[in-house]
Write an enzyme that holds these catalytic residues in place. Structure first.
Site, PDB file in Angstrom:
ATOM      1  N   ASP A  59      49.438   7.437  -3.988  1.00  0.00           N
ATOM      2  CA  ASP A  59      49.201   7.029  -2.610  1.00  0.00           C
ATOM      3  C   ASP A  59      50.008   7.935  -1.686  1.00  0.00           C
ATOM      4  O   ASP A  59      50.919   8.654  -2.115  1.00  0.00           O
ATOM      5  CB  ASP A  59      49.597   5.571  -2.412  1.00  0.00           C
ATOM      6  N   ASP A 113      42.735  -1.423  -8.970  1.00  0.00           N
ATOM      7  CA  ASP A 113      43.599  -0.959 -10.057  1.00  0.00           C
ATOM      8  C   ASP A 113      43.738  -2.017 -11.155  1.00  0.00           C
ATOM      9  O   ASP A 113      43.629  -1.723 -12.350  1.00  0.00           O
ATOM     10  CB  ASP A 113      44.973  -0.573  -9.510  1.00  0.00           C
ATOM     11  N   ASP A 157      39.438   9.901   3.492  1.00  0.00           N
ATOM     12  CA  ASP A 157      38.494   9.012   4.172  1.00  0.00           C
ATOM     13  C   ASP A 157      38.872   8.798   5.639  1.00  0.00           C
ATOM     14  O   ASP A 157      38.391   7.860   6.281  1.00  0.00           O
ATOM     15  CB  ASP A 157      38.447   7.648   3.471  1.00  0.00           C
ATOM     16  N   ASP A 174      52.390   7.639   0.418  1.00  0.00           N
ATOM     17  CA  ASP A 174      53.832   7.507   0.637  1.00  0.00           C
ATOM     18  C   ASP A 174      54.653   7.768  -0.614  1.00  0.00           C
ATOM     19  O   ASP A 174      55.867   7.530  -0.621  1.00  0.00           O
ATOM     20  CB  ASP A 174      54.151   6.116   1.190  1.00  0.00           C
TER      21      ASP A 174
END
Length: 496
Positions: free
Chosen positions: A148, A241, A93, A150
């Site tokens: 994600d 989530d 995105d 990281d």
């Protein structure tokens, strides 16, 4: 006296709520210790049989991740899983130059034979939830792993998690977060301490007794049919989530938590990044309490005890509001205590609730011991870490309380991502991170004022009463003074 009694009533309610939460934590500790005596006899896929190895889709929802994108993609390319049964979706995105650099990197990996796709959207409707939902439409996998930007899972991560889906009732397998920069600074140590408590005591304590747990947004894997059956991803809260987790479990899907599978990730090293992450998590928790309260209470599929643990779980972030309330009212209460002798018995009773701190101290010790080991030296290190953690957590209580209030009253806000740094290679050049917010939050000025307010609380201990002072709340006010001082000065200096 009306004002004094109003203060007493509000203070008492907040103290009792904190005590109830502490008792719930104690029960989770009991569950956690009990779980260690059990043998895991879960059904598992036989990966020695190629026919039993299912197709998996890995989804990587990313947004403007200049500093960690290459590391993420290279790590995913190392995943040890049959290439003909694995696809990777880069759900991008991004709105900056990383779109092109990511596309080039994806094309390079695809040329090696890896089934990897770069998927972009024309708008960010639903933010992360919207990206996941969009990717799910074309996902080929029976199971959907999510990471994600990281996170750096080990190459054997899928082989350690996917087998548990042999049990067709299992809808999610969640793993424990690790921290590649745990010891970078005091701020990262404190964040690691809090997350370790969640990923040991709370997740195991709930999951081992069949209570609701949450998919943590990353480092977990879903059964695709579970996502669809639960209503798919929704972007009406900041913690999509937690939302989908509760909707799935209310439909009788089982979650499997694997404490022994660690998935390393990077902690925010700048307090502004930690603040934005805390705000999103705490506001999202309150939003989900509003959304799920009636569904949990009226559900006929779950036990009364699971409902209690579920509601307390959804109210986790609201504890910051209780802590902030107790903190603010503690100084007026100090003067009320020494002004009205007839309330002495009340204060004797209220002193019992110091056991809440003792309960937290005991519970977190088991978590700390599990990670760092036992012994006198470790225990004394733990004492220092525990009170440092509590002080700084209380320093965040204003910021987090505002998030909680906004969540409960239904105030909508944008999904603010947490900037990533790739600190292992950038060292202190995080100061040039283009995604860091330059403006100082107006909350910081109030936090500075609260530091002075609790400094006055420390002074008050010496001057109230007729017996040379009252030091019962002195340690509490000292921790608050240190906590708000830390948050205030770190926010002003923007140092790690």
């Amino acid at each position: 006296m009306f004002l004094e009694y109003t203060i007493i009533v509000i203070y008492t309610i907040a103290i009792i709520l904190i005590f109830m939460y502490a008792l719930a934590q104690l029960n989770l500790l009991y569950n956690y210790l009990s779980s260690k005596k059990k043998t895991d006899n879960s059904e598992k896929f036989d990966f020695s049989n190629p026919d039993e190895i299912p197709f998996v889709t890995i989804q990587l929802p990313v947004y403007n991740e200049m500093y960690v994108m290459d590391r993420l993609l290279d790590n995913m390319a190392k995943m040890d899983y049959p290439k003909d049964k694995l696809e990777i979706q880069v759900l991008d995105d991004s709105t900056d130059e990383t779109v092109e650099s990511t596309r080039a990197h994806v094309e390079k990996l695809a040329a090696t034979g890896l089934d990897i796709k770069h998927i972009t959207r024309t708008d960010r409707t639903g933010f992360k939830a919207g990206a996941l939902k969009e990717g799910l439409k074309i996902a080929k996998g029976e199971f959907i792993a999510i990471f994600d930007a990281d996170f750096l899972p080990q190459p054997n991560w899928l082989k350690r998690t996917v087998p548990y889906f042999k049990n067709e009732k299992v809808g999610v397998v969640q793993t424990r977060w690790g921290h590649i920069n745990r010891n970078y600074s005091l701020l990262t140590k404190i964040q690691a301490f809090a997350l370790d408590a969640h990923f040991t005591l709370e997740q195991v304590g709930r999951n081992s007794k069949g209570h609701f747990i949450n998919f943590n947004g990353t480092a977990g894997i879903w059964r695709k049919t579970c996502i669809i059956d639960a209503g798919n991803w929704e972007g009406d809260t900041l913690t999509e989530d937690l939302d989908l987790s509760y909707r799935a479990q209310l439909k009788n899907w089982e979650f499997k938590y694997l404490e022994d599978v660690e998935t390393p990730a990077e902690l925010p090293v700048v307090i502004s990044a930690a603040r934005s992450q805390q705000f999103r998590w705490n506001k999202g928790g309150a939003e989900n309490f509003r959304k799920m309260l009636k569904r949990v209470i009226t559900s006929k599929n779950i036990s009364f005890k699971t409902k209690i643990h579920g509601l307390l779980h959804l109210l986790n972030s609201t504890m910051f509001l209780s802590i902030f309330t107790v903190a603010i009212l503690s100084i007026p209460m100090l003067y009320i205590k020494n002004e009205y002798a007839h309330l002495r018995n009340y204060f004797y009773v209220m002193s019992f609730f110091v056991t809440s701190t003792i309960i937290f101290f005991v519970c977190y010790w088991f978590m700390y011991r599990n990670i760092y080991g036992s012994g006198f030296k470790k225990f004394f290190s733990y004492i220092g870490m525990f009170f440092t953690f509590f002080s700084i957590a209380m320093g965040f209580s204003l910021h987090n309380s505002i998030a909680v209030i906004e969540g409960h009253i239904g105030k909508r806000s944008e999904f603010v991502r947490t900037p990533k740094f790739n600190i292992s290679t950038l060292k202190d050049s995080w100061k040039g991170n283009k995604y860091l917010r330059k403006k100082i939050s107006p909350h910081v000025i109030i936090e500075g004022s609260l530091m002075l307010y609790f400094g006055f609380g420390l002074y008050s201990a010496f001057v109230v009463g007729d017996q040379g002072g009252d030091f019962g709340l002195f340690p509490f006010h000292l921790m608050l003074f240190i906590g708000f001082g830390y948050v205030f000065f770190k926010s002003l200096s923007s140092k790690a």
